[in-house]
Enzyme design. Structure first.
Site, PDB file in Angstrom:
ATOM      1  N   CYS A  17      34.862  38.649  27.212  1.00 49.80           N
ATOM      2  CA  CYS A  17      33.830  38.387  28.255  1.00 49.80           C
ATOM      3  C   CYS A  17      32.509  37.893  27.537  1.00 49.80           C
ATOM      4  O   CYS A  17      32.045  36.916  28.125  1.00 49.80           O
ATOM      5  CB  CYS A  17      33.361  39.690  28.934  1.00 49.80           C
ATOM      6  SG  CYS A  17      34.589  40.828  29.493  1.00 49.80           S
TER       7      CYS A  17
ATOM      8  N   GLU B  65      21.420  33.394  51.611  1.00 45.19           N
ATOM      9  CA  GLU B  65      21.297  33.770  52.886  1.00 45.19           C
ATOM     10  C   GLU B  65      22.713  33.744  53.891  1.00 45.19           C
ATOM     11  O   GLU B  65      22.441  34.096  54.920  1.00 45.19           O
ATOM     12  CB  GLU B  65      20.089  33.056  53.493  1.00 45.19           C
ATOM     13  CG  GLU B  65      19.992  31.722  53.564  1.00 45.19           C
ATOM     14  CD  GLU B  65      18.724  31.066  53.983  1.00 45.19           C
ATOM     15  OE1 GLU B  65      17.879  31.495  54.938  1.00 45.19           O
ATOM     16  OE2 GLU B  65      18.255  30.099  53.508  1.00 45.19           O
TER      17      GLU B  65
ATOM     18  N   TYR C  11      42.525  33.921  35.071  1.00 43.02           N
ATOM     19  CA  TYR C  11      41.102  33.908  34.819  1.00 43.02           C
ATOM     20  C   TYR C  11      40.842  33.120  33.582  1.00 43.02           C
ATOM     21  O   TYR C  11      40.202  32.114  33.608  1.00 43.02           O
ATOM     22  CB  TYR C  11      40.889  35.347  34.434  1.00 43.02           C
ATOM     23  CG  TYR C  11      40.663  36.116  35.336  1.00 43.02           C
ATOM     24  CD1 TYR C  11      39.161  36.458  35.846  1.00 43.02           C
ATOM     25  CD2 TYR C  11      41.690  37.039  35.829  1.00 43.02           C
ATOM     26  CE1 TYR C  11      39.093  37.569  36.836  1.00 43.02           C
ATOM     27  CE2 TYR C  11      41.342  38.025  37.074  1.00 43.02           C
ATOM     28  CZ  TYR C  11      39.983  38.159  37.251  1.00 43.02           C
ATOM     29  OH  TYR C  11      39.805  39.271  38.199  1.00 43.02           O
TER      30      TYR C  11
ATOM     31  N   GLU D 214      38.774  29.464  33.045  1.00 44.38           N
ATOM     32  CA  GLU D 214      37.397  29.617  32.577  1.00 44.38           C
ATOM     33  C   GLU D 214      37.596  28.489  31.112  1.00 44.38           C
ATOM     34  O   GLU D 214      36.469  27.781  31.017  1.00 44.38           O
ATOM     35  CB  GLU D 214      37.236  30.831  32.102  1.00 44.38           C
ATOM     36  CG  GLU D 214      37.035  31.918  33.290  1.00 44.38           C
ATOM     37  CD  GLU D 214      36.843  33.248  32.932  1.00 44.38           C
ATOM     38  OE1 GLU D 214      36.340  33.901  33.992  1.00 44.38           O
ATOM     39  OE2 GLU D 214      36.937  33.767  31.703  1.00 44.38           O
TER      40      GLU D 214
ATOM     41  N   LYS E 126      32.839  34.337  25.801  1.00 48.64           N
ATOM     42  CA  LYS E 126      33.284  33.437  26.682  1.00 48.64           C
ATOM     43  C   LYS E 126      32.051  33.074  27.575  1.00 48.64           C
ATOM     44  O   LYS E 126      31.857  31.863  27.892  1.00 48.64           O
ATOM     45  CB  LYS E 126      34.547  34.033  27.684  1.00 48.64           C
ATOM     46  CG  LYS E 126      35.005  33.290  28.703  1.00 48.64           C
ATOM     47  CD  LYS E 126      34.356  33.312  30.187  1.00 48.64           C
ATOM     48  CE  LYS E 126      33.949  34.839  30.385  1.00 48.64           C
ATOM     49  NZ  LYS E 126      35.037  35.586  31.062  1.00 48.64           N
TER      50      LYS E 126
ATOM     51  N   CYS F  38      35.791  42.792  25.016  1.00 52.28           N
ATOM     52  CA  CYS F  38      34.942  42.285  25.951  1.00 52.28           C
ATOM     53  C   CYS F  38      33.883  41.686  25.014  1.00 52.28           C
ATOM     54  O   CYS F  38      33.416  40.547  25.298  1.00 52.28           O
ATOM     55  CB  CYS F  38      34.399  43.428  26.819  1.00 52.28           C
ATOM     56  SG  CYS F  38      32.606  42.904  27.678  1.00 52.28           S
TER      57      CYS F  38
ATOM     58  N   HIS G  28      15.119  32.850  52.320  1.00 53.55           N
ATOM     59  CA  HIS G  28      14.855  31.528  52.369  1.00 53.55           C
ATOM     60  C   HIS G  28      14.179  30.678  51.345  1.00 53.55           C
ATOM     61  O   HIS G  28      12.991  31.061  51.222  1.00 53.55           O
ATOM     62  CB  HIS G  28      14.769  31.109  53.800  1.00 53.55           C
ATOM     63  CG  HIS G  28      14.669  29.691  54.236  1.00 53.55           C
ATOM     64  ND1 HIS G  28      15.991  29.352  54.524  1.00 53.55           N
ATOM     65  CD2 HIS G  28      13.925  28.711  54.423  1.00 53.55           C
ATOM     66  CE1 HIS G  28      15.779  27.961  54.871  1.00 53.55           C
ATOM     67  NE2 HIS G  28      14.627  27.750  54.847  1.00 53.55           N
TER      68      HIS G  28
HETATM   69  P1  NDP Z   1      46.234  36.625  34.176  1.00 52.56           P
HETATM   70  O1  NDP Z   1      47.287  37.562  34.625  1.00 52.56           O
HETATM   71  O2  NDP Z   1      44.934  36.440  35.220  1.00 52.56           O
HETATM   72  O3  NDP Z   1      47.058  35.019  34.414  1.00 52.56           O
HETATM   73  C1  NDP Z   1      48.317  35.001  33.729  1.00 52.56           C
HETATM   74  C2  NDP Z   1      48.595  33.474  33.965  1.00 52.56           C
HETATM   75  O4  NDP Z   1      49.615  33.039  33.194  1.00 52.56           O
HETATM   76  C3  NDP Z   1      49.267  33.287  35.387  1.00 52.56           C
HETATM   77  O5  NDP Z   1      48.641  32.255  36.220  1.00 52.56           O
HETATM   78  C4  NDP Z   1      50.560  33.244  35.502  1.00 52.56           C
HETATM   79  O6  NDP Z   1      51.142  32.396  36.319  1.00 52.56           O
HETATM   80  C5  NDP Z   1      50.818  32.487  34.080  1.00 52.56           C
HETATM   81  N1  NDP Z   1      52.083  32.849  33.208  1.00 52.56           N
HETATM   82  C6  NDP Z   1      52.346  33.990  32.940  1.00 52.56           C
HETATM   83  N2  NDP Z   1      53.598  33.875  32.346  1.00 52.56           N
HETATM   84  C7  NDP Z   1      53.601  32.418  32.195  1.00 52.56           C
HETATM   85  C8  NDP Z   1      54.646  31.738  31.659  1.00 52.56           C
HETATM   86  N3  NDP Z   1      55.762  32.236  30.767  1.00 52.56           N
HETATM   87  N4  NDP Z   1      54.543  30.257  31.880  1.00 52.56           N
HETATM   88  C9  NDP Z   1      53.843  29.688  32.462  1.00 52.56           C
HETATM   89  N5  NDP Z   1      52.643  30.475  32.960  1.00 52.56           N
HETATM   90  C10 NDP Z   1      52.673  31.929  32.742  1.00 52.56           C
HETATM   91  O7  NDP Z   1      46.030  36.302  32.578  1.00 52.56           O
HETATM   92  P2  NDP Z   1      44.845  35.782  31.907  1.00 52.56           P
HETATM   93  O8  NDP Z   1      45.748  35.662  30.599  1.00 52.56           O
HETATM   94  O9  NDP Z   1      44.126  34.701  32.437  1.00 52.56           O
HETATM   95  O10 NDP Z   1      43.936  37.173  31.630  1.00 52.56           O
HETATM   96  C11 NDP Z   1      44.314  38.426  31.403  1.00 52.56           C
HETATM   97  C12 NDP Z   1      43.474  39.455  32.221  1.00 52.56           C
HETATM   98  O11 NDP Z   1      42.102  39.449  31.762  1.00 52.56           O
HETATM   99  C13 NDP Z   1      43.256  39.066  33.427  1.00 52.56           C
HETATM  100  O12 NDP Z   1      44.192  39.555  34.365  1.00 52.56           O
HETATM  101  C14 NDP Z   1      41.758  39.719  33.784  1.00 52.56           C
HETATM  102  O13 NDP Z   1      42.241  41.138  34.114  1.00 52.56           O
HETATM  103  C15 NDP Z   1      41.213  39.947  32.312  1.00 52.56           C
HETATM  104  N6  NDP Z   1      40.120  38.999  32.378  1.00 52.56           N
HETATM  105  C16 NDP Z   1      39.255  39.058  33.272  1.00 52.56           C
HETATM  106  C17 NDP Z   1      38.004  37.981  33.089  1.00 52.56           C
HETATM  107  C18 NDP Z   1      36.967  38.126  34.167  1.00 52.56           C
HETATM  108  O14 NDP Z   1      36.688  38.978  34.810  1.00 52.56           O
HETATM  109  N7  NDP Z   1      36.066  37.062  34.385  1.00 52.56           N
HETATM  110  C19 NDP Z   1      38.229  36.747  32.319  1.00 52.56           C
HETATM  111  C20 NDP Z   1      39.259  36.807  31.419  1.00 52.56           C
HETATM  112  C21 NDP Z   1      40.372  37.917  31.603  1.00 52.56           C
HETATM  113  P3  NDP Z   1      51.754  33.022  37.755  1.00 52.56           P
HETATM  114  O15 NDP Z   1      50.636  33.231  38.422  1.00 52.56           O
HETATM  115  O16 NDP Z   1      52.451  32.031  38.290  1.00 52.56           O
HETATM  116  O17 NDP Z   1      52.493  34.292  37.339  1.00 52.56           O
END
Ligand code: NDP
Length: 493
Positions: free
Chosen positions: A75, A474, A210, A214, A78, A70, A469
């Site tokens: 976090c 709101e 995410y 982002e 980022k 983080c 307001h």
């Molecule tokens: P996520 O799990 O959010 O998303 C992973 C993405 O990768 C999905 O869209 C998935 O697609 C895709 N994916 C997985 N495997 C493949 C593949 N082989 N080919 C193509 N696409 C693929 O992971 P992130 O890496 O974005 O983030 C990891 C974690 O970190 C998050 O789950 C969250 O918990 C945490 N995080 C939180 C943040 C916040 O609170 N703002 C910011 C950043 C991270 P599909 O949906 O089709 O499976």
């Protein structure tokens, strides 16, 4: 290998027939969850040791760093980049507010990167001080479990020292994973994306989660050409479908090229840049290709199989409701358990672990109504159930209230981007089951709504709350007309 038996002021528990330990608790991993658990345990009087690798502020090669993902490569950096990226569109919006921006406006990526790194180093120092002020002993090295009550720490010079502890807590987090696409070695993950030497002029982002949305927003806000490729029809699987569509529309509205239902088939290095081939036959040339395809728990180097700690099929440590593994002296919290991978959740798990083990107050983390935010631009924030989840779980029909409006700021700036807010309510109990918002300041607003949902607020109570307001917030207390009523699904007998 040296065997470290007694350290200064060690607990003398030998007289009580209990084995003698160097520590009451040894934590492996000083990220958000590990640091919290260590500090709170120490406040309860426990003697605590913690290990973590030191980090190199510029190189993304070395994992580790007190503060964890983080603070060091998640976090915090980022969000700094999101702030940096937001100024670009804000400056555009400022024109109609009377700001004359006639001269060319330059963005200096290196300067922002330098400022970001300075802040990370500052926070790393603060986290170290938090530990020492709490009386927690920090060891800079990699930890490995060598017995139910023993952790071996390998320091940077290769020296290995073994410490014994009554309890061991695994808080080693997770790391980015990449799918085995040919040429994947040309891609980067979010670790490197936070420390690039140059701002990419052309970026391809793979993933719809995410991190993908982002970083697409960050680079686009800084003026890059961005192509976002994801497998589903919409990004952000798992979120409310209506809100996912809003995010997609906004990303496109901000100039990001969306490629839904798209997989990458190969990356090829060429003179012009990295050639990205998709399964739709497209070829995109990019300076940087970011794989944001999920994260995996950091369990590989912990030697867990040898001590019999059970893992699930994703490699995450299996724990009970109190964060205890099948080995009674070994516990685990945070991303390494792959429950709900968010920093504040790891903090909750760390606090509750300390209360349970050292505070004499067994308590289980509560995973209901945890708010979260996706820091795309503009951000999405949600708490409670999506409409789809509410339809599954509500006692009665689901009443959906939505408000889509032009934020007041846009009326003068001329930006064409609607804010949307949504409440889902159980018609039988009048309880608000979920809230979502996509628009400026959504995470700041949602934190307060989360308190209301935690208190099981009803829609009538939302309605009786007086608004502030003029604000966007709101709208959450002035949505009177039902947008739609989704009848309770009939269960098959
Ligand atoms: P996520 O799990 O959010 O998303 C992973 C993405 O990768 C999905 O869209 C998935 O697609 C895709 N994916 C997985 N495997 C493949 C593949 N082989 N080919 C193509 N696409 C693929 O992971 P992130 O890496 O974005 O983030 C990891 C974690 O970190 C998050 O789950 C969250 O918990 C945490 N995080 C939180 C943040 C916040 O609170 N703002 C910011 C950043 C991270 P599909 O949906 O089709 O499976």
């Amino acid at each position: 290998m040296a065997r470290k038996m007694l350290i200064d002021g060690d607990l003398d528990n030998s007289n009580q027939g209990e084995p003698h330990y160097d520590f009451d608790l040894f934590v492996i991993g000083a990220g958000s969850g590990g640091v919290r658990a260590a500090r709170v345990s120490a406040q309860y009087g426990a003697k605590v040791g913690i290990c973590e690798l030191p980090f190199h502020p510029i190189s993304s090669e070395v994992v580790g760093g007190v503060g964890g993902t983080c603070v060091i490569r998640g976090c915090v950096p980022k969000k700094i980049l999101v702030y940096g990226a937001s100024f670009g569109p804000e400056l555009e919006d400022a024109r109609n507010y009377g700001w004359e921006l006639n001269d060319k406006i330059d963005f200096n990526w290196k300067k922002l990167l330098h400022k970001k790194t300075e802040e990370i180093i500052r926070l790393n120092g603060i986290y170290k001080r938090l530990l020492s002020n709490a009386g927690v002993k920090l060891y800079e090295g990699e930890g490995k479990i060598v017995g139910p009550n023993e952790v071996e720490v390998t320091q940077l010079d290769g020296t290995k020292i073994c410490y014994s502890a009554k309890h061991i807590l695994i808080a080693t987090g997770s790391r980015a994973q990449r799918p085995p696409i040919p040429g994947q070695e040309l891609s980067i993950t979010s670790d490197e994306a936070l420390s690039l030497d140059e701002l990419p002029k052309r970026a391809v982002v793979l993933g719809g989660g995410y991190i993908a949305v982002e970083f697409a927003s960050i680079w686009r806000g800084m003026g890059s050409k961005v192509d976002l490729c994801f497998r589903k029809e919409l990004p952000l699987r798992g979120f409310d479908d209506e809100m996912r569509a809003v995010v997609a529309r906004n990303l496109e509205g901000r100039g990001i090229n969306l490629h839904p239902r798209t997989n990458l088939t190969e990356l090829v290095k060429t003179e012009k840049g990295i050639k990205v081939l998709t399964d739709h036959g497209e070829e995109i040339i990019a300076d940087v290709v970011l794989f944001a395809t999920g994260r995996m728990p950091n369990t590989k180097r912990l030697n867990l199989e040898a001590v019999g700690v059970e893992l699930d099929k994703t490699g995450a440590v299996k724990v009970d409701e109190y964060s205890r593994t099948n080995v009674p002296s070994i516990w685990a919290i945070g991303d390494v358990t792959n429950r709900m991978n968010l920093t504040p959740v790891a903090l909750m798990e760390g606090t509750y672990f300390a209360k349970t083990v050292f505070g004499g107050e067994p308590c289980k983390p509560d995973y209901n109504n945890i708010p979260c935010a996706v820091f795309c631009i503009p951000p999405l924030s949600v708490v409670g159930l999506s409409e789809e989840q509410a339809i599954e779980k509500a006692k009665g029909d689901v009443l959906v209230f939505t408000s889509t409006f032009n934020p007041m700021k846009n009326t003068v700036s001329g930006r064409q981007e609607k804010t949307i807010m949504k409440l889902v309510v159980d018609a039988e109990t009048d309880k608000v089951l979920g809230a979502s918002m996509c628009g400026p300041d959504a995470p700041e607003i949602m934190q307060g709504i989360a308190v209301a949902l935690k208190c099981e607020a009803t829609k009538a109570q939302f309605d009786s709350t007086v608004g502030i307001h003029p604000s966007a917030a709101e709208e959450f207390v002035t949505m009177r007309s039902v947008t739609r009523c989704v009848p309770k699904p009939k269960k098959n007998l």
